[in-house]
Design a protein around this motif. Structure first.
Motif, PDB file in Angstrom:
ATOM      1  N   VAL A  48       0.822  -1.205   0.000  1.00 15.82           N
ATOM      2  CA  VAL A  48       0.000   0.000   0.000  1.00 15.82           C
ATOM      3  C   VAL A  48       0.863   1.264   0.000  1.00 15.82           C
ATOM      4  O   VAL A  48       0.461   2.310  -0.529  1.00 15.82           O
ATOM      5  N   GLU A  49       2.085   1.153   0.524  1.00 16.06           N
ATOM      6  CA  GLU A  49       2.996   2.313   0.596  1.00 16.06           C
ATOM      7  C   GLU A  49       3.391   2.825  -0.790  1.00 16.06           C
ATOM      8  O   GLU A  49       3.893   3.937  -0.926  1.00 16.06           O
ATOM      9  N   ALA A  50       3.193   2.004  -1.820  1.00 20.15           N
ATOM     10  CA  ALA A  50       3.576   2.430  -3.179  1.00 20.15           C
ATOM     11  C   ALA A  50       2.547   3.370  -3.791  1.00 20.15           C
ATOM     12  O   ALA A  50       2.809   3.981  -4.826  1.00 20.15           O
ATOM     13  N   LEU A  51       1.389   3.487  -3.155  1.00 20.98           N
ATOM     14  CA  LEU A  51       0.253   4.151  -3.821  1.00 20.98           C
ATOM     15  C   LEU A  51      -0.270   5.344  -3.046  1.00 20.98           C
ATOM     16  O   LEU A  51      -0.174   5.395  -1.816  1.00 20.98           O
ATOM     17  N   VAL A  52      -0.830   6.288  -3.799  1.00 23.72           N
ATOM     18  CA  VAL A  52      -1.631   7.362  -3.183  1.00 23.72           C
ATOM     19  C   VAL A  52      -2.920   7.471  -3.992  1.00 23.72           C
ATOM     20  O   VAL A  52      -3.007   6.963  -5.114  1.00 23.72           O
ATOM     21  N   LEU A  53      -3.908   8.148  -3.429  1.00 28.08           N
ATOM     22  CA  LEU A  53      -5.169   8.326  -4.147  1.00 28.08           C
ATOM     23  C   LEU A  53      -4.959   9.236  -5.345  1.00 28.08           C
ATOM     24  O   LEU A  53      -4.296  10.280  -5.247  1.00 28.08           O
TER      25      LEU A  53
END
Ligand SMILES: NC(=O)c1ccc[n+]([C@@H]2O[C@H](COP(=O)([O-])OP(=O)(O)OC[C@H]3O[C@@H](n4cnc5c(N)ncnc54)[C@H](OP(=O)(O)O)[C@@H]3O)[C@@H](O)[C@H]2O)c1
Length: 255
Positions: A48-53
Motif C-alpha cells: 500500500v505504501e507504493a500508492l496514493v489516491l
C-alpha cells in the motif's frame, strides 16, 4: 523483475489483510519501482505504501504518466539545488517525459526557466512555462555566455566543463540522462557536491505532494501517445527513438 514499467494508475480490486488506508474501488497511482517493476500489466500486486489516491479530476492515463518522471523532476529541482523565485533554471531536454514536468515545476516555484529543445517543440516548452527557449538545432547553448543557478540535464550531451561554464558561482547541476559511460564516470568521480546524478527512492509523501499539485492544476501530464498492452513493444521502440514529446502511456483496456 516480472515485466517492465514502474508507473501505475488504476482501481483497487483487492486488499490485503490489515490495510485500512485504502478500500475497494479507490482510484490510485504510484511508482512501483521499489517493489520490482511489473507496471506494464492489467493487474499489479504491491504494498500500500507504493500508492496514493489519484485526484478525481485527472484521468488514469494522465496519472500513469506522472510518478517517476515527475518525481525525478521534483528531486532534481529541490534536492540537488534549491530552486526558488527568481532562480535561473536551465532544463536541457525540456520537451521529454521528465523535461515537461521539470519546466512546469520550476515555473511553479517562480523560477525563470530556460528550456532547450528542437524547433518543433518550442511551443510545447513555452506552454509548459518556459520564459526562454533555446532551439538546439539553431543555437549552440555553449556560445550564449549565459549562467544558471540550476541545470537539470535530461540529455547528457554536456560535459563536466560545460556544466561548470554554465553554472553561477553557487549553482548546481542535477544530471538525469547520461551520454555514455565516460559522461557517467566523469560526473560520479569528478562532479563534486555541485554536479550530481539524480538518485532517489520514491515515497508516499512526495507522491502526495505531486497529487496535490495535479489536483490544483499546478502541473499536468503532457501525453504524446498512448498504446494498448499488446502494443507495448511499439511503445518502447518509440521511446527509444528519444523523440517523445512528454509521456508515452500504456492503457491495458485501450480499444
Ligand atoms: N521518463 C522517466 O520517467 C525517467 C525517469 C528517470 C530518468 N529518466 C532518464 O532521463 C533521461 C530523459 O528521459 P525522458 O523520459 O525525459 O526522455 P525522453 O522523453 O525520451 O526525451 C525525449 C525528448 O528529448 C528531446 N531531445 C532529444 N535530443 C535532445 C537534445 N540534444 N537536446 C535537447 N532535447 C533533446 C526530444 O526532443 P526533439 O525530438 O525535439 O529533439 C524529445 O522531446 C533518459 O536518460 C531516461 O532514461 C527518465
Amino acid at each position: 523483475f516480472k515485466t517492465l514499467g514502474a508507473d501505475v494508475a488504476g482501481e483497487v480490486e483487492q486488499i490485503g489483510k490489515g490495510v485500512t488506508s485504502l478500500k475497494l474501488g479507490d482510484h490510485v497511482f504510484g511508482d512501483i519501482f521499489n517493489y520490482g517493476y511489473g507496471a506494464i500489466a492489467e493487474y499489479v500486486c504491491v504494498p500500500v505504501e507504493a500508492l496514493v489516491l489519484k485526484p478525481e479530476n485527472i484521468s488514469f492515463e494522465e496519472a500513469a504518466g506522472v510518478p517517476v518522471a515527475a518525481l525525478t523532476a521534483y528531486h532534481g529541482l529541490n534536492k540537488y539545488g534549491a530552486v526558488r523565485a527568481g532562480s535561473e533554471v536551465l532544463i536541457n531536454g525540456a520537451s521529454g517525459g521528465v523535461g515537461t514536468f521539470a519546466v512546469q515545476l520550476a515555473k511553479f516555484y517562480g523560477a525563470n526557466v530556460t528550456g532547450v529543445c528542437s524547433t518543433r517543440n518550442i511551443d510545447l516548452v513555452k506552454d509548459c512555462g518556459a520564459t526562454d527557449v533555446i532551439d538546439y538545432t539553431e543555437t549552440d547553448l555553449m556560445k550564449l555566455d549565459r549562467k544558471f543557478d540550476l541545470i537539470i540535464d535530461m540529455v547528457g550531451n554536456l560535459s563536466l566543463s560545460d556544466y561548470k561554464k554554465l553554472l553561477t558561482a553557487h549553482g548546481n547541476c542535477a544530471v538525469v540522462g547520461f551520454g555514455g559511460m565516460s559522461h557517467l564516470m566523469s560526473i560520479g568521480l569528478l562532479g563534486g557536491k555541485r554536479i550530481k546524478m539524480v538518485d532517489f527512492k520514491s515515497n508516499q509523501k512526495d507522491m502526495q505532494y505531486l497529487a496535490n499539485l495535479l489536483e490544483n492544476k499546478d502541473i499536468s501530464t503532457v501525453i504524446d501517445r498512448s498504446y494498448s498492452l499488446e502494443e507495448t513493444s511499439e511503445a518502447i521502440t518509440y521511446l527509444e527513438t528519444s523523440r517523445a514529446r512528454g509521456k508515452v502511456v500504456i492503457i491495458p483496456d485501450k480499444g
